[in-house]
Design a protein around this motif. Structure first.
Motif, mmCIF file in Angstrom:
data_model
loop_
_atom_site.group_PDB
_atom_site.id
_atom_site.type_symbol
_atom_site.label_atom_id
_atom_site.label_comp_id
_atom_site.label_asym_id
_atom_site.label_seq_id
_atom_site.Cartn_x
_atom_site.Cartn_y
_atom_site.Cartn_z
ATOM 1 N N ALA A 34 48.532 68.944 69.262
ATOM 2 C CA ALA A 34 49.198 69.272 67.999
ATOM 3 C C ALA A 34 48.258 69.025 66.822
ATOM 4 C CB ALA A 34 50.473 68.439 67.844
ATOM 5 N N LEU A 35 47.552 67.879 66.863
ATOM 6 C CA LEU A 35 46.603 67.566 65.792
ATOM 7 C C LEU A 35 45.475 68.594 65.752
ATOM 8 C CD1 LEU A 35 45.586 65.596 63.590
ATOM 9 C CD2 LEU A 35 44.377 64.364 65.404
ATOM 10 N N LYS A 36 44.956 68.937 66.930
ATOM 11 C CA LYS A 36 43.878 69.937 66.989
ATOM 12 C C LYS A 36 44.355 71.277 66.438
ATOM 13 C CE LYS A 36 41.548 67.919 70.998
ATOM 14 N NZ LYS A 36 41.639 67.923 72.469
ATOM 15 N N LYS A 37 45.592 71.628 66.800
ATOM 16 C CA LYS A 37 46.152 72.900 66.335
ATOM 17 C C LYS A 37 46.207 72.939 64.801
ATOM 18 C CE LYS A 37 50.585 75.365 66.566
ATOM 19 N NZ LYS A 37 51.872 75.483 67.257
ATOM 20 N N LYS A 149 37.402 55.713 68.870
ATOM 21 C CA LYS A 149 36.190 56.106 69.606
ATOM 22 C C LYS A 149 36.179 57.602 69.891
ATOM 23 C CE LYS A 149 34.717 51.838 71.783
ATOM 24 N NZ LYS A 149 35.476 50.876 72.588
ATOM 25 N N ALA A 150 37.361 58.183 70.113
ATOM 26 C CA ALA A 150 37.444 59.609 70.448
ATOM 27 C C ALA A 150 37.412 60.507 69.210
ATOM 28 C CB ALA A 150 38.713 59.862 71.251
ATOM 29 N N GLY A 151 37.368 59.883 68.035
ATOM 30 C CA GLY A 151 37.256 60.678 66.813
ATOM 31 C C GLY A 151 38.577 61.217 66.279
ATOM 32 N N PHE A 152 39.699 60.703 66.815
ATOM 33 C CA PHE A 152 41.004 61.135 66.306
ATOM 34 C C PHE A 152 41.435 60.303 65.094
ATOM 35 C CE2 PHE A 152 41.535 62.394 70.889
ATOM 36 C CZ PHE A 152 41.509 63.756 70.654
ATOM 37 N N LEU A 153 40.835 59.156 64.948
ATOM 38 C CA LEU A 153 41.138 58.274 63.826
ATOM 39 C C LEU A 153 39.843 57.923 63.120
ATOM 40 C CD1 LEU A 153 43.587 55.445 65.024
ATOM 41 C CD2 LEU A 153 44.049 57.159 63.270
ATOM 42 N N GLY A 154 39.915 57.758 61.797
ATOM 43 C CA GLY A 154 38.733 57.342 61.047
ATOM 44 C C GLY A 154 38.344 58.406 60.033
ATOM 45 N N ASP A 155 37.045 58.467 59.751
ATOM 46 C CA ASP A 155 36.556 59.443 58.778
ATOM 47 C C ASP A 155 36.271 60.776 59.462
ATOM 48 O OD1 ASP A 155 36.685 57.557 56.792
ATOM 49 O OD2 ASP A 155 34.627 56.854 57.129
ATOM 50 N N ASN A 156 36.460 61.830 58.721
ATOM 51 C CA ASN A 156 36.134 63.192 59.184
ATOM 52 C C ASN A 156 36.649 63.459 60.595
ATOM 53 O OD1 ASN A 156 33.444 62.176 57.449
ATOM 54 N ND2 ASN A 156 34.447 64.071 56.804
ATOM 55 N N LEU A 158 37.797 64.979 63.812
ATOM 56 C CA LEU A 158 37.423 66.198 64.541
ATOM 57 C C LEU A 158 36.528 67.108 63.697
ATOM 58 C CD1 LEU A 158 40.876 66.927 66.259
ATOM 59 C CD2 LEU A 158 38.886 65.769 67.241
ATOM 60 N N GLY A 159 35.632 66.474 62.929
ATOM 61 C CA GLY A 159 34.640 67.233 62.179
ATOM 62 C C GLY A 159 35.156 67.890 60.901
ATOM 63 N N THR A 160 36.402 67.579 60.508
ATOM 64 C CA THR A 160 36.927 68.142 59.265
ATOM 65 C C THR A 160 36.757 67.114 58.147
ATOM 66 O OG1 THR A 160 39.135 67.217 59.557
ATOM 67 C CG2 THR A 160 38.691 69.353 60.592
ATOM 68 N N ASP A 161 37.228 67.439 56.939
ATOM 69 C CA ASP A 161 37.123 66.431 55.889
ATOM 70 C C ASP A 161 38.372 65.554 55.800
ATOM 71 O OD1 ASP A 161 38.810 68.279 54.858
ATOM 72 O OD2 ASP A 161 37.562 68.822 53.122
ATOM 73 N N PHE A 162 39.254 65.659 56.808
ATOM 74 C CA PHE A 162 40.467 64.841 56.834
ATOM 75 C C PHE A 162 40.159 63.450 57.405
ATOM 76 C CE2 PHE A 162 44.316 63.798 59.575
ATOM 77 C CZ PHE A 162 45.010 63.167 58.551
ATOM 78 N N CYS A 163 40.561 62.413 56.664
ATOM 79 C CA CYS A 163 40.315 61.032 57.091
ATOM 80 C C CYS A 163 41.642 60.285 57.197
ATOM 81 C CB CYS A 163 39.445 60.297 56.063
ATOM 82 S SG CYS A 163 37.932 61.171 55.664
ATOM 83 N N PHE A 164 41.775 59.474 58.211
ATOM 84 C CA PHE A 164 42.985 58.650 58.338
ATOM 85 C C PHE A 164 42.659 57.384 59.110
ATOM 86 C CE2 PHE A 164 47.150 57.518 60.266
ATOM 87 C CZ PHE A 164 47.891 57.384 59.098
ATOM 88 N N GLN A 165 42.929 56.232 58.453
ATOM 89 C CA GLN A 165 42.719 54.931 59.088
ATOM 90 C C GLN A 165 44.086 54.370 59.476
ATOM 91 O OE1 GLN A 165 39.531 54.090 59.226
ATOM 92 N NE2 GLN A 165 38.712 55.440 57.642
ATOM 93 N N LEU A 166 44.155 53.786 60.662
ATOM 94 C CA LEU A 166 45.435 53.216 61.093
ATOM 95 C C LEU A 166 45.210 51.816 61.669
ATOM 96 C CD1 LEU A 166 48.468 53.555 61.632
ATOM 97 C CD2 LEU A 166 47.897 54.800 63.722
ATOM 98 N N HIS A 167 46.046 50.864 61.246
ATOM 99 C CA HIS A 167 45.924 49.481 61.708
ATOM 100 C C HIS A 167 47.269 48.954 62.186
ATOM 101 C CE1 HIS A 167 41.957 49.305 59.890
ATOM 102 N NE2 HIS A 167 42.471 49.821 58.797
ATOM 103 N N ALA A 168 47.212 47.933 63.036
ATOM 104 C CA ALA A 168 48.428 47.274 63.515
ATOM 105 C C ALA A 168 48.619 45.948 62.788
ATOM 106 C CB ALA A 168 48.330 47.031 65.014
#
Lengths: 430, 157
Positions: A34-37, A149-156, A158-168
Motif C-alpha cells: 500500500a505504501l509503495k502504491k 533498515k528496509a528504508g520504510f521509515l526514516g528520511d527519503n 523508498l527514494g522519495t522526498d517523504f520522511c517519517f520517523q516513528l518511535h515507541a
C-alpha cells in the motif's frame, strides 16, 4: 488463547510460523504494498483521505469516530512540526486486541502510521504502548528497527522526498493514559491527567502542536483499505460500520481470544465461534464493549449484532470490542464491586466529582456486597452517578457510572435481594 | 549511581524526542533505573532527574503517579496478580489466594527471605490469557492456575 483471523488486520498471518511477525514475512503477504502504491503512483494526500472516508472506518479504540473525518481535521499546511500518535495504551478491562497486533503483525500498524503521516503531512510519530505488556513493547521496537533498515521509515522513504520517523513510548501503569489528552501529557513526561477540550489535539496536541491520535487497530486497518480500496473494506461490514473488527472475548466461554469478524455479525454467531459457554452453563449477561460499557442481559444480547449501531440501540456501546461473557453463576453485585474498585483506583484525582465520587460508588457497592447494604443505597448510587457523569474533564467519570447504571437497570432485583437478605443468591467472584 | 549500560539505554530514550523535550524520556529513564536497582529511592529519582536535566519534582511526580514504579523495597521477584473482572471470571482470586497461602504473605508484602513481593494488579490487557501474573513488571505469565504457579515459582531462583 485463540486468534481467529478472518479479517483485514491479521490477513494472511500464519501464526504457526514463529517468524510471522517479521518484516520479511509481512512483505511476503502483501505488506508495504500500500505504501509503495502511494509513493510510486503519486497518490495525493486528498485521495488517501478520501479512500479512508469511503471505507467508513471508525475509530477502533472505543469512541467509533470516523477516521477519514478525523484525518481531514489535521491542518496539513500548519507551518511547523505536527505529530501522529498511536494509542496502544490498552487497559480497558476485557480488551487485549492491540497486544496481539503489536506482537503478531506490528508492521501493519507501522505501515498504517506511515500512510497516515503521508496523508496528513506529518513527519514524526509515536506509538504509546501499555506498560504492563513490556515484552510486546520490545517486540515493537524490534519491528521498528527492521522497518528503518528496509528504508520504510526514516528520511527519503523508498527514494522519495517523504520522511517519517516513528518511535515507541511506554506507559507504566495508569489506565487514565488511554484517554488521548492524558496520553499526550504522559508522552511529554508528565502525570497522565487529561486536558480540557477544546482545544482539541488537532490544533493543540503533543508539545502544543497539531496532533492526530488513532487506535492501533485503526492504523493497522489502513494498509488494506489503500491496497484493496475503501469500498471493498466497507462491504466487509455493513453501512456506516465498515470492515471487520477485532473482538476480545473473555470470561465464561470455552475459547477466549481475539476474533476478527465482520461488523454486523450476530452475537450468537460470535459466541458459537468461541465454543459456546464454558461447562455448558447458561448465559446470564455480557458487557459488550469493555468494562465501561453498560452490561446487557442475555436475552437482549442474543438479539444484537456486533456493530456500533446495534449495540448502541440496545442501550450499551461497542467501545473497544471487549466482550466480557458471564454465566448464570455470577453474582452481579460482586462483579460490579470489582469494576467500581477499578475506577476508584484509577481515577487520576484531578476532578472532584470523579476522585471522590468513584470512592463513594465503590464503598456503597462494597457494603451491599458484604451484607451491609441499606434500603436507600440504590437511590444513593443513582444520585452519586448523576453528580459524576458529565461533570468531569474526561470520560473516566462517565465510565465509572455506566456500569453502575447498567447493573441497576437490568439486575436491580439482585441488589435488592442482597440488601434485604444480607447475602447473595450467587457465589462471589473466585 | 547507574551502570554505563543503563545510562546508554537512557541516552537511547532521550534520542526519541526533540532536543528541547528531554522530559519525555523520564518514564523510560525511571523504568531503566528501577530495572537495575529494583526500586526507586528519592536519591535515585533525583539522580535520574539530573541526568535527564529536569527538576527533581518533575521526576518525582511521575514516579508517584504511575503504579508500576516501586518506591519501597521489593523482593527479588515482584509478582503482580490481576484480579480485575475478566481475570476473576477465570480464577484470578483463586490464583491470588493460592499465592498468598503458598508464600505466607498478603498483597503489598514481601517474604522474610526477601525473595517474593506480592501485589494486586489492575487490568494488564491480556484477559484472553486469564488469569495473568506479571513477574518484575515486565514478564507476563499466562493461564496462572495453581499448577502453573507451582511450576513458575520453581523456576524463579
Amino acid at each position: 488463547m485463540t486468534i481467529y483471523a478472518k479479517g483485514v488486520v491479521f490477513e494472511g498471518v500464519d501464526f504457526d510460523n514463529p517468524n510471522h511477525w517479521r518484516l520479511e514475512e509481512y512483505v511476503k503477504r502483501g505488506g508495504y504494498a500500500a505504501l509503495k502504491k502511494i509513493l510510486n503512483e503519486k497518490i495525493t494526500q486528498d485521495e488517501v483521505i478520501a479512500e479512508v472516508k469511503t471505507s467508513s472506518l471508525r475509530g477502533r479504540g472505543g469512541a467509533g469516530f470516523p477516521t477519514g473525518l478525523k484525518w481531514s481535521f489535521m491542518p496539513r499546511n500548519f507551518p511547523g512540526q505536527k505529530y501522529l500518535v498511536c494509542n496502544t495504551d490498552e487497559g480497558e478491562p476485557g480488551t487485549f486486541k492491540d497486544l496481539d497486533i503489536i506482537v503478531s503483525n506490528p508492521h501493519a500498524l507501522i505501515e498504517g502510521m506511515i500512510i497516515g503521516g503521508y496523508a496528513m503531512g506529518i513527519t514524526v510519530g509515536y506509538n504509546y504502548i501499555h506498560g504492563e505488556v513490556f515484552e510486546a513493547y520490545e517486540r515493537f521496537e524490534e519491528a521498528l528497527e527492521e522497518a528503518r533498515k528496509a528504508g520504510f521509515l526514516g528520511d527519503n522513504i523508498l527514494g522519495t522526498d517523504f520522511c517519517f520517523q516513528l518511535h515507541a513510548h511506554h506507559g507504566y501503569g495508569a489506565y487514565i493514559c488511554g484517554e488521548e489528552t492524558a496520553l499526550l501529557e504522559s508522552l511529554e513526561g508528565k502525570k497522565g491527567q487529561p486536558r480540557f477540550k477544546p482545544p482539541f489535539p488537532a490544533s493543540f496536541g503533543l508539545y502544543g502542536k497539531p496532533t492526530t491520535i488513532n487506535n492501533t487497530e485503526t492504523f493497522a486497518s489502513v494498509p488494506y483499505i489503500i491496497r484493496e480500496g475503501g469500498q471493498k473494506f466497507l462491504e466487509l461490514g455493513k453501512p456506516n460500520n465498515g470492515g471487520t473488527k477485532l473482538f476480545s472475548v473473555s470470561g465464561h466461554v470455552n475459547r477466549p481470544g481475539n476474533y476478527e469478524i465482520p461488523l454486523g455479525t450476530p452475537f450468537a454467531d460470535l459466541l458459537e465461534m468461541c465454543g459456546g459457554m464454558r461447562g455448558g452453563k447458561k448465559l446470564k449477561a455480557v458487557i459488550p464493549g469493555g468494562s465501561s460499557a453498560p452490561v446487557l442481559p442475555a436475552e437482549i444480547m442474543m438479539q444484537c449484532t456486533m456493530d456500533y449501531d446495534s449495540i448502541a440501540k440496545a442501550g450499551s456501546m461497542l467501545g473497544s470490542g471487549a466482550v466480557i461473557v458471564m454465566d448464570e453463576t455470577v453474582c452481579m453485585v460482586s462483579a460490579l464491586e470489582r469494576l467500581s474498585y477499578f475506577y476508584h483506583e484509577e481515577s487520576c484525582g484531578q476532578c472532584t466529582p470523579c476522585r471522590e465520587g468513584t470512592g463513594w460508588l465503590y464503598r456503597i457497592v462494597h457494603r451491599i456486597a458484604h451484607g451491609e447494604g441499606r434500603p436507600e443505597d440504590l437511590e444513593l448510587l443513582a444520585s452519586i452517578g448523576d453528580n459524576i457523569a458529565g461533570r468531569t474533564i474526561c470520560a473516566l467519570g462517565d465510565a465509572a457510572v455506566f456500569p453502575v447504571r447498567g447493573m441497576l437497570k437490568h439486575f436491580r432485583s439482585e441488589f435488592e435481594y442482597m440488601i434485604e437478605h444480607k447475602k447473595s443468591q450467587f457465589a462471589a467472584l473466585s | 549511581m547507574l551502570s554505563q549500560e543503563s545510562l546508554a539505554q537512557i541516552d537511547r530514550e532521550l534520542a526519541k524526542y526533540p532536543a528541547d523535550q528531554r522530559r519525555s524520556a523520564i518514564m523510560g529513564a525511571l523504568r531503566i533505573a528501577q530495572t537495575e536497582k529494583r526500586y526507586l529511592t528519592n536519591e535515585l529519582i533525583e539522580f535520574v532527574a539530573s541526568y535527564v536535566r529536569i527538576p527533581p519534582v518533575a521526576a518525582y511526580e511521575v514516579a508517584t503517579f504511575y503504579n508500576m514504579y516501586d518506591r519501597k523495597p521489593v523482593g527479588k521477584y515482584k509478582l503482580t496478580v490481576c484480579t480485575n473482572l475478566p481475570c476473576a471470571l477465570s480464577g484470578g482470586y483463586t490464583t491470588a489466594d493460592y499465592l498468598k497461602q503458598k508464600l505466607g504473605i498478603g498483597f503489598g508484602e514481601t517474604t522474610a527471605d526477601g525473595k517474593f513481593t506480592l501485589a494486586e494488579g489492575e487490568c494488564m490487557g491480556a484477559c484472553g490469557y486469564a488469569p495473568v501474573m506479571l513477574v518484575n513488571n515486565h514478564s507476563m505469565c499466562n493461564h496462572m492456575t495453581p499448577d502453573a504457579i507451582d511450576k513458575k515459582l520453581a523456576e524463579l531462583e
